[in-house]
Design a protein around this motif. Sequence first.
Motif, short mmCIF file in Angstrom:
data_model
loop_
_atom_site.label_atom_id
_atom_site.label_comp_id
_atom_site.label_asym_id
_atom_site.label_seq_id
_atom_site.Cartn_x
_atom_site.Cartn_y
_atom_site.Cartn_z
N LEU A 473 0.84 -1.19 0.00
CA LEU A 473 0.00 0.00 0.00
C LEU A 473 0.87 1.24 0.00
O LEU A 473 1.93 1.29 0.64
CB LEU A 473 -0.90 0.02 1.24
CG LEU A 473 -1.86 -1.17 1.42
CD1 LEU A 473 -2.70 -0.97 2.68
CD2 LEU A 473 -2.76 -1.34 0.21
N SER A 474 0.42 2.26 -0.73
CA SER A 474 1.15 3.53 -0.76
C SER A 474 0.88 4.29 0.53
O SER A 474 -0.07 4.00 1.27
CB SER A 474 0.71 4.37 -1.96
OG SER A 474 -0.65 4.76 -1.80
N GLU A 476 -0.21 7.27 0.70
CA GLU A 476 -1.49 7.96 0.50
C GLU A 476 -2.67 7.04 0.83
O GLU A 476 -3.66 7.47 1.45
CB GLU A 476 -1.62 8.46 -0.94
CG GLU A 476 -0.69 9.61 -1.30
CD GLU A 476 0.71 9.15 -1.68
OE1 GLU A 476 0.99 7.93 -1.56
OE2 GLU A 476 1.52 9.99 -2.07
N THR A 477 -2.56 5.77 0.44
CA THR A 477 -3.64 4.81 0.71
C THR A 477 -3.76 4.54 2.21
O THR A 477 -4.86 4.47 2.76
CB THR A 477 -3.39 3.48 -0.03
OG1 THR A 477 -3.33 3.75 -1.43
CG2 THR A 477 -4.49 2.48 0.25
N HIS A 481 -6.86 5.24 5.06
CA HIS A 481 -7.41 4.13 5.87
C HIS A 481 -6.56 3.98 7.14
O HIS A 481 -5.95 2.94 7.39
CB HIS A 481 -7.42 2.82 5.09
CG HIS A 481 -8.24 2.86 3.84
ND1 HIS A 481 -7.76 3.35 2.64
CD2 HIS A 481 -9.53 2.49 3.61
CE1 HIS A 481 -8.71 3.27 1.72
NE2 HIS A 481 -9.80 2.74 2.28
N GLU A 513 -7.42 -4.74 -2.40
CA GLU A 513 -7.20 -3.38 -1.89
C GLU A 513 -8.47 -2.52 -1.93
O GLU A 513 -8.49 -1.43 -1.32
CB GLU A 513 -6.08 -2.69 -2.64
CG GLU A 513 -6.26 -2.62 -4.13
CD GLU A 513 -5.69 -3.83 -4.85
OE1 GLU A 513 -5.43 -3.71 -6.06
OE2 GLU A 513 -5.51 -4.89 -4.21
N ASP A 514 -9.53 -2.98 -2.61
CA ASP A 514 -10.78 -2.23 -2.64
C ASP A 514 -11.61 -2.45 -1.38
O ASP A 514 -12.66 -1.80 -1.20
CB ASP A 514 -11.62 -2.62 -3.87
CG ASP A 514 -10.99 -2.17 -5.17
OD1 ASP A 514 -10.14 -1.25 -5.13
OD2 ASP A 514 -11.33 -2.73 -6.23
#
Length: 535
Positions: A473-474, A476-477, A481, A513-514
């Motif tokens: 995961l970045s 930003e992601t 979350h 990832e959604d």
Amino acid sequence: MLSHASTQQKHMISRHGLLCFEQHQAAPGKPSTAHNLPVLPLCTRLPLSSHRLCCGNSHLSHQHGFSTVRRKLLISATKSALAGKADAVQAEFAKAGISAEVTQKVLKQYKPYLDWDVETKLRPALQSWLQELGTEQLSQQLQKVRRLLVCKPEECSEVYSWLMSKGVNAARVQQKASVVLTREIRAVQSTFQALQQAAFSDAQMSALLYKHPLALAYGPKRVGGTLQAVSTMLNTPMACDNFRQVLLTAPDRLFSMSPDTLHERVAFFCQMYATGTHVVRTALTTGVFVTPEPVMQSRAAKLQEQLGWDNEQLKQKLSAEPRLLVLEPSTIARNVQGMQGAGFSQSQVWAMCSQNPAMLGLKLDSDTNVEKLQFLTVMLGLTLADIAARPSLLNYSVSSLLGPRAWFMYQTGAIEAPNTVMTSGLFSYIKQSQVRFSKRFSAPSAFPRMVFDAAFIHNWKRRWEFLRHRMNLSVETIAAHQDLLLTSLPDRLAPRWQLLSSIANEQAAFKAEDHLTALATLCDQDFADFITRYD
């Protein structure tokens, strides 16, 4: 007159011819030894000058020309012989499966191989090492240790076993300083004993040789000289914890420098740029001694030119960061470009470097520092101007300091959210010692069981690394979350991600990832019901 000269010349020739005949007769069946010069082909016999004949210099002229040709022929013959020997040596390496490129490197670095007899020395050595290592590993080891063939495999094994018996990590010695294993075992033992004069315990000797395995490649006089040089510069006896700590902290090139060079370079640095005797320790532990004195001067002048430091400022900055004189100017220029590429203005960059000179050695475009910059801006809400005013933030670890502290303050209610830490008035605590931070924020009345300790830091670090490297995961992601960083790794995060990933492997339209919100927030029953929809 001419007749008389002619008669004398004939008489000399007759005597010379008689001498040759008598010597030939004295040793029948053997070549003439009237002189030691080899017989030359007709094409090398130079015509005599008629002018010199008339001057009575025929003998000198002949000898001069004859010697020149003989020397040229001998040089040519020697070159041919050496070329033939080199070809034979290279051919033997080729038979052992060593590529021509590797062979050329080895022979260039260790030329004695060219003098080895191929059949009696080189071939047996290659064959014994081939049996021990195989072609691929032998090729790799020869590139690391050019003189590998000088010793036998069993001799290397003996040194390896002895090092292990002393508690030394022999595998690391083999990896970092393979040449040590090619020394005679008595030589290695002598060097080991010389190092022990610093009163190292067995555990400390193991740590010392883990950091400085190359020390065992030198003789006892050399390593003893290095120990004495460091002791003299520190003005500290060898049997002292401070002395041993400097050795364990110093760069691995410490023992590769001659003691005299080591002493001269550190003394030069301290004389030119140190603000006190305490700087000697920093100079040794940062490795300024690898830089020659003229190079130190040119790099110091360049720093003054770029940053506008006067002589006193230069001393203060270099006393704090001697490593700046170890860095290549091209490295500093590249790091400055990296800071500008990250969005900092030129004036901000130079202000940051003047305030915190260590920034000049910071590669801001590395993966670690890109992540750090993103964490500060995206997760903690800092602007580039905020960071430029506090450049030391870029020296801190995300997973060991910045992240755990910000999230502890958030979880204990000290701040509303991680990205409000700057506006909360509590940001200064981020950089303070762990003792002071813990005293200020640990065990509030609402969270009596929460303590900022090694366990909290370790758990936060594991979650962060799982999100970044296992889930890919970045930053930003993760910022979108943030509940993921509050989720238990062994109880929820890891097993739930494994389930989502298995569904994604079976169903192309499903993207794990959604469903990060479900992963972090749903209770166990709701998450089980969520999974059943895709079974």
